[in-house]
Design an enzyme around this catalytic site. Sequence first.
Site, PDB file in Angstrom:
ATOM      1  N   TYR A 120     -49.471  50.471   0.361  1.00 23.12           N
ATOM      2  CA  TYR A 120     -49.098  50.465  -1.057  1.00 23.12           C
ATOM      3  C   TYR A 120     -50.327  50.489  -1.971  1.00 23.12           C
ATOM      4  CZ  TYR A 120     -44.203  49.321   0.072  1.00 23.12           C
ATOM      5  OH  TYR A 120     -42.914  49.341   0.534  1.00 23.12           O
ATOM      6  N   LYS A 167     -48.635  45.704  13.858  1.00 27.21           N
ATOM      7  CA  LYS A 167     -48.406  46.813  14.789  1.00 27.21           C
ATOM      8  C   LYS A 167     -49.778  47.296  15.259  1.00 27.21           C
ATOM      9  CE  LYS A 167     -45.356  49.727  16.546  1.00 27.21           C
ATOM     10  NZ  LYS A 167     -44.424  49.378  17.590  1.00 27.21           N
ATOM     11  N   ASP A 199     -41.870  45.664  14.884  1.00 21.40           N
ATOM     12  CA  ASP A 199     -40.587  46.281  15.253  1.00 21.40           C
ATOM     13  C   ASP A 199     -39.771  45.324  16.127  1.00 21.40           C
ATOM     14  OD1 ASP A 199     -42.554  46.625  17.173  1.00 21.40           O
ATOM     15  OD2 ASP A 199     -42.023  48.700  17.649  1.00 21.40           O
ATOM     16  N   ASP A 223     -42.276  43.936   2.922  1.00 22.80           N
ATOM     17  CA  ASP A 223     -41.242  44.491   2.056  1.00 22.80           C
ATOM     18  C   ASP A 223     -39.979  44.791   2.858  1.00 22.80           C
ATOM     19  OD1 ASP A 223     -39.953  45.576  -0.099  1.00 22.80           O
ATOM     20  OD2 ASP A 223     -41.280  47.308  -0.328  1.00 22.80           O
ATOM     21  N   ASP A 227     -36.237  42.459   3.278  1.00 22.31           N
ATOM     22  CA  ASP A 227     -34.915  43.013   2.957  1.00 22.31           C
ATOM     23  C   ASP A 227     -33.983  42.884   4.158  1.00 22.31           C
ATOM     24  OD1 ASP A 227     -35.913  43.854   0.451  1.00 22.31           O
ATOM     25  OD2 ASP A 227     -34.715  45.688   0.501  1.00 22.31           O
TER      26      ASP A 227
HETATM   27 MG    MG Z   1     -38.416  45.820  -1.632  1.00 23.45          MG
END
Ligand code: MG
Length: 327
Positions: A120, A167, A199, A223, A227
Amino acid sequence: MTAEITVIPGDGIGQEVTPAAVAVLEALDIDFVFHEADAGDHVHAETGEALPDETYELAASTDATLFGAAGETAADVILPLREAVDSFVNVRPATAYPGVDALRPETDLVFLRENTEGVYSGHEDRLSEDLSTLTRVVTTSASERLAEFACDFVEDGDYDGFHVAHKANVMRETDGRFRDAVLAVADERGVETEEVLMDAFATHVCLDPTQFDVVVCPNLAGDVLSDLAAGLVGGLGMLPSANLGPERGLFEPVHGSAPDIAGQGIANPAATIISAAMLLEYLGHDAEGEAVRAAVEGVLEDGPRTPDLGGDASTDDVTEAILERLD
Ligand code: MG
Ligand code: NAI
């Protein structure tokens, strides 16, 4: 000293849940000064920019900011706002509260998400008609800063240690650097750690979330995985967050502007009101933060509840019920 708070409702349900949280803050016996500021799609449509300079400056100078959500311009709003408060960590608790029909009612964990770099960091390029690239930025310094925070968090919260999700088996250089830096700090601080591939974490947390308390992760992983955890605890209406910097903080629900329900007055205000509780605690108002949490938890348990939690109450009904418990 009177704390100054910037309030940015933003777009969609941000306009509904943010006033609910402000009503809760105003109901407390604390002398806050609120500065209402604008940002988001509707500002972009009018002026061509999603985040006005005045809003950025307020977030960068007041003690704390409460943000609702933005829509399509979210990246243009929230990333600079996080930078405005110099936030290096995003604290995202995922807790299944009694009374909420959660997929995994035993879930109680908190993500500590790196908040400044990773994928990001904004370094994307279109090199040809066929090819776009992204540069992933990982520094030892940002990883260590996050790890120091994680160690403090574990010590203050009396946790046994933390997991670090990564990872590094594939992204050996970038996630390898992240992992090595985090583990080195924890080792030096005498904080126990366990590694988990991100993962595999996604599977493990669904099957048995009780394995995890504190999960330290790179930006994108935090992020996505938070969720996912929202899905275990009753949905996105339940996840609060705190973006913390050395001198100020930005508090926001994890969810977005929810255009599918915006304008109907049925958004769940819990995520934003719990974010306001985190704001209170950040500013040292622990008793008030605890009172707000207790009021929210009581209403989640006894109702009224918004439709995302199986009820038929409005945002206002739920907010009123929370305010009554604070009386
Ligand atoms: Mg989000
Ligand atoms: P979203 O979080 O807005 O909504 C996802 C689903 O969860 C929707 O079905 C929505 O109705 C439900 N939901 C979310 N919050 C809720 C609440 N408080 N009460 C009840 N139901 C709730 O994510 P989506 O749909 O992927 O994105 C919508 C817009 O929001 C996009 O334009 C996106 O860019 C933006 N967005 C902004 C964020 C921010 O401002 N921090 C974060 C995520 C998305």
